[in-house]
Design an enzyme around this catalytic site. Structure first.
Site, PDB file in Angstrom:
ATOM      1  N   THR A 111       0.840  -1.203   0.000  1.00  0.00           N
ATOM      2  CA  THR A 111       0.000   0.000   0.000  1.00  0.00           C
ATOM      3  C   THR A 111       0.874   1.252   0.000  1.00  0.00           C
ATOM      4  O   THR A 111       0.636   2.188  -0.776  1.00  0.00           O
ATOM      5  CB  THR A 111      -0.935  -0.016   1.232  1.00  0.00           C
ATOM      6  OG1 THR A 111      -1.774  -1.180   1.125  1.00  0.00           O
ATOM      7  CG2 THR A 111      -1.795   1.228   1.292  1.00  0.00           C
ATOM      8  N   ASN A 115      -4.938  -9.264  -8.381  1.00  0.00           N
ATOM      9  CA  ASN A 115      -5.102 -10.026  -7.150  1.00  0.00           C
ATOM     10  C   ASN A 115      -6.392 -10.846  -7.115  1.00  0.00           C
ATOM     11  O   ASN A 115      -6.452 -11.880  -6.466  1.00  0.00           O
ATOM     12  CB  ASN A 115      -5.040  -9.102  -5.923  1.00  0.00           C
ATOM     13  CG  ASN A 115      -5.837  -7.845  -6.096  1.00  0.00           C
ATOM     14  OD1 ASN A 115      -5.650  -7.095  -7.054  1.00  0.00           O
ATOM     15  ND2 ASN A 115      -6.742  -7.585  -5.181  1.00  0.00           N
ATOM     16  N   GLN A 162       1.441  -8.990  -6.303  1.00  0.00           N
ATOM     17  CA  GLN A 162       1.048 -10.405  -6.421  1.00  0.00           C
ATOM     18  C   GLN A 162       2.070 -11.226  -7.205  1.00  0.00           C
ATOM     19  O   GLN A 162       2.016 -12.444  -7.199  1.00  0.00           O
ATOM     20  CB  GLN A 162      -0.328 -10.529  -7.099  1.00  0.00           C
ATOM     21  CG  GLN A 162      -1.489 -10.002  -6.267  1.00  0.00           C
ATOM     22  CD  GLN A 162      -1.823 -10.909  -5.084  1.00  0.00           C
ATOM     23  OE1 GLN A 162      -1.528 -12.106  -5.073  1.00  0.00           O
ATOM     24  NE2 GLN A 162      -2.447 -10.345  -4.064  1.00  0.00           N
ATOM     25  N   SER A 173       5.447  -6.483  -1.789  1.00  0.00           N
ATOM     26  CA  SER A 173       5.045  -6.625  -0.390  1.00  0.00           C
ATOM     27  C   SER A 173       5.467  -7.994   0.129  1.00  0.00           C
ATOM     28  O   SER A 173       5.127  -9.020  -0.474  1.00  0.00           O
ATOM     29  CB  SER A 173       3.523  -6.474  -0.296  1.00  0.00           C
ATOM     30  OG  SER A 173       3.105  -6.675   1.023  1.00  0.00           O
ATOM     31  N   HIS A 177       4.616  -9.938   2.669  1.00  0.00           N
ATOM     32  CA  HIS A 177       3.695 -10.976   3.172  1.00  0.00           C
ATOM     33  C   HIS A 177       2.993 -11.753   2.055  1.00  0.00           C
ATOM     34  O   HIS A 177       2.293 -12.724   2.308  1.00  0.00           O
ATOM     35  CB  HIS A 177       2.688 -10.391   4.171  1.00  0.00           C
ATOM     36  CG  HIS A 177       1.597  -9.573   3.583  1.00  0.00           C
ATOM     37  ND1 HIS A 177       0.308 -10.037   3.451  1.00  0.00           N
ATOM     38  CD2 HIS A 177       1.576  -8.313   3.107  1.00  0.00           C
ATOM     39  CE1 HIS A 177      -0.454  -9.092   2.928  1.00  0.00           C
ATOM     40  NE2 HIS A 177       0.287  -8.029   2.719  1.00  0.00           N
ATOM     41  N   THR A 179      13.151   5.113  11.223  1.00  0.00           N
ATOM     42  CA  THR A 179      14.063   4.036  11.608  1.00  0.00           C
ATOM     43  C   THR A 179      13.664   2.740  10.906  1.00  0.00           C
ATOM     44  O   THR A 179      12.486   2.375  10.891  1.00  0.00           O
ATOM     45  CB  THR A 179      14.022   3.846  13.140  1.00  0.00           C
ATOM     46  OG1 THR A 179      14.370   5.103  13.718  1.00  0.00           O
ATOM     47  CG2 THR A 179      14.980   2.774  13.607  1.00  0.00           C
ATOM     48  N   CYS A 186     -16.031  -5.870  -2.451  1.00  0.00           N
ATOM     49  CA  CYS A 186     -14.807  -5.065  -2.432  1.00  0.00           C
ATOM     50  C   CYS A 186     -14.122  -5.248  -1.089  1.00  0.00           C
ATOM     51  O   CYS A 186     -12.913  -5.255  -0.985  1.00  0.00           O
ATOM     52  CB  CYS A 186     -15.134  -3.598  -2.601  1.00  0.00           C
ATOM     53  SG  CYS A 186     -15.697  -3.243  -4.254  1.00  0.00           S
TER      54      CYS A 186
HETATM   55  N1  PLP Z   1      -1.478  -4.346  -4.500  1.00  0.00           N
HETATM   56  C1  PLP Z   1      -1.981  -5.564  -4.714  1.00  0.00           C
HETATM   57  C2  PLP Z   1      -2.125  -6.059  -6.111  1.00  0.00           C
HETATM   58  C3  PLP Z   1      -2.370  -6.361  -3.636  1.00  0.00           C
HETATM   59  O1  PLP Z   1      -2.884  -7.576  -3.851  1.00  0.00           O
HETATM   60  C4  PLP Z   1      -2.224  -5.853  -2.312  1.00  0.00           C
HETATM   61  C5  PLP Z   1      -2.677  -6.640  -1.153  1.00  0.00           C
HETATM   62  O2  PLP Z   1      -3.630  -7.379  -1.225  1.00  0.00           O
HETATM   63  C6  PLP Z   1      -1.664  -4.575  -2.146  1.00  0.00           C
HETATM   64  C7  PLP Z   1      -1.305  -3.846  -3.255  1.00  0.00           C
HETATM   65  C8  PLP Z   1      -1.459  -4.005  -0.770  1.00  0.00           C
HETATM   66  O3  PLP Z   1      -0.346  -4.609  -0.171  1.00  0.00           O
HETATM   67  P1  PLP Z   1      -0.131  -4.564   1.437  1.00  0.00           P
HETATM   68  O4  PLP Z   1      -1.097  -5.518   2.019  1.00  0.00           O
HETATM   69  O5  PLP Z   1       1.279  -4.992   1.633  1.00  0.00           O
HETATM   70  O6  PLP Z   1      -0.343  -3.151   1.857  1.00  0.00           O
END
Ligand code: PLP
Length: 375
Positions: free
Chosen positions: A73, A150, A178, A198, A200, A236, A323
């Protein structure tokens, strides 16, 4: 014990054990602030440098082009706002199927006077390069198109789109949240100026990610403050998480082909079983899609209800029709691909990951067969 099957890997993934082990010393013992000059800060500083080098290598970037962030994000917000706000009345071009981190950043830009054009997609959820060519103008400063969607997994023709942007003197960003760690990514080959990732989503920890910024890209800082991240993203550093991210990414990248084959096989098995059980369904997305990302629409059914019943069966999937948990509208992605309402409302996303097994897929298929009769 109740069976638990996690099939929502596009939402998040399980932390890799090696990533966890690599993080531990930096939480408990090596907790020094990497910005400090004394010897206790030496190891965290060294580890930070190594993590940057590992991550850069995974996407064929230079270490100095990797900027650590708090996740996808933030990386997306930074790319959109950091480029756009550098220019007067800049036009942004993006697609209708982006993640809300992009769409809502664009909304903010629009509110303060930066025009945004939203590219449509085909029924398979793919942006057409010809449309980009036709809407790009002298005012366009940034094109942002996601690498892989996603919700339905469709992979976009990033190199082609990027070439069109560059031909017109426009910067190109891709939200590859993704894709990174799941598909071979070479930023030099793609030619992109900016790329979001990202941790995770590739078995790293939550709340950490990075933005690749090609050397020389004119961008405003995301956070002002200290001189961390070349004074472009102050604060930091989240050392332990950054290290976990590097270990997880390296491990995933080393087994991308194997993982992708495993997921493709599981996906084929699920679809085969549903057909064999005569469950009426369609699968959304493009032929060229993220392995294991399976958007399924069951005509006349309610995706929310299917998701909750699967939950009762101990299976975690997500619904493609909402959504978010409070909005029960058909998602912007399913609307953009023009999916009929009777299918759209009956949509779920099964997203398989490297830990899923054939036995689990058989269990998911069996549960969907039962639900078909029950609903
Ligand atoms: N962009 C895409 C395509 C995603 O699938 C996601 C999370 O689902 C994000 C951005 C946001 O990532 P984060 O959860 O690390 O903020």
């Amino acid at each position: 014990m109740k069976r638990f099957i996690y099939a929502d890997n596009a939402a998040t993934t399980k932390l890799d054990i090696d990533a966890f082990e690599a993080m531990k010393p930096y939480l408990l013992d090596e907790y020094g602030n990497a910005s400090q000059p004394y010897s206790f800060a030496r190891q965290p500083k060294k580890a930070l440098k190594e993590a940057r080098t590992i991550i850069a290598k995974c996407i064929n970037a230079s270490p100095g082009e990797i900027y650590f962030t708090s996740g996808g994000t933030e990386s997306d917000n930074w790319a959109i706002k950091g480029i756009t706000f550098n220019n007067v009345k800049a036009q942004i071009i993006t697609s209708q199927i982006e993640h809300h981190a992009i769409l809502n950043s664009c909304k903010v830009a629009e509110m303060i006077g930066f025009p945004v054009t939203y590219l449509s997609v085909t029924r398979q959820g793919v942006v057409e390069p010809a449309e980009l060519e036709s809407v790009i103008t002298n005012a366009t400063k940034l094109v942002s198109v996601m690498y892989a969607n996603n919700e339905i997994g469709s992979i976009q023709p990033i190199k082609e789109l990027c070439d069109i942007a560059h031909k017109n003197g426009v910067l190109f960003h891709t939200d590859a949240v993704q894709a990174v760690g799941h598909i071979h990514i070479d930023v030099k080959e793609l030619g992109v100026n900016l790329l979001s990732a990202s941790a995770h989503k590739f078995n790293g920890p939550k709340g950490v990610g990075f933005l690749y910024i090609k050397n020389g890209t004119p961008i405003q800082p995301y956070a002002n403050g200290g001189s961390q991240e070349s004074s472009l993203r102050a604060g930091t550093e989240n050392i332990a998480s950054i290290i976990g991210m590097a270990v997880a990414l390296k491990k995933n990248c080393e087994q991308i082909n194997k993982m992708s084959r495993h997921l493709t096989n599981l996906e084929a098995e699920l679809l085969h079983l549903l057909k064999a059980y005569n469950v009426p369904f369609i699968r959304n997305g493009a032929d060229n899609h993220l392995a294991g990302n399976i958007s399924l629409s069951f005509p006349g059914k309610d995706g929310e209800a299917i998701m909750h019943i699967l939950d009762l069966h101990g299976i975690c999937v997500s619904t493609g029709a909402a959504c978010d948990s409070v909005n029960t509208e058909v998602s912007h992605v399913l609307q953009a691909i023009g999916l009929q309402e009777k299918y759209a409302k009956g949509t779920i996303r099964v997203s398989l990951g490297r830990n899923n097994t054939s036995e689990e897929v058989q269990h998911i298929a069996n549960s969907l067969r039962q639900i078909e009769y029950d609903l």
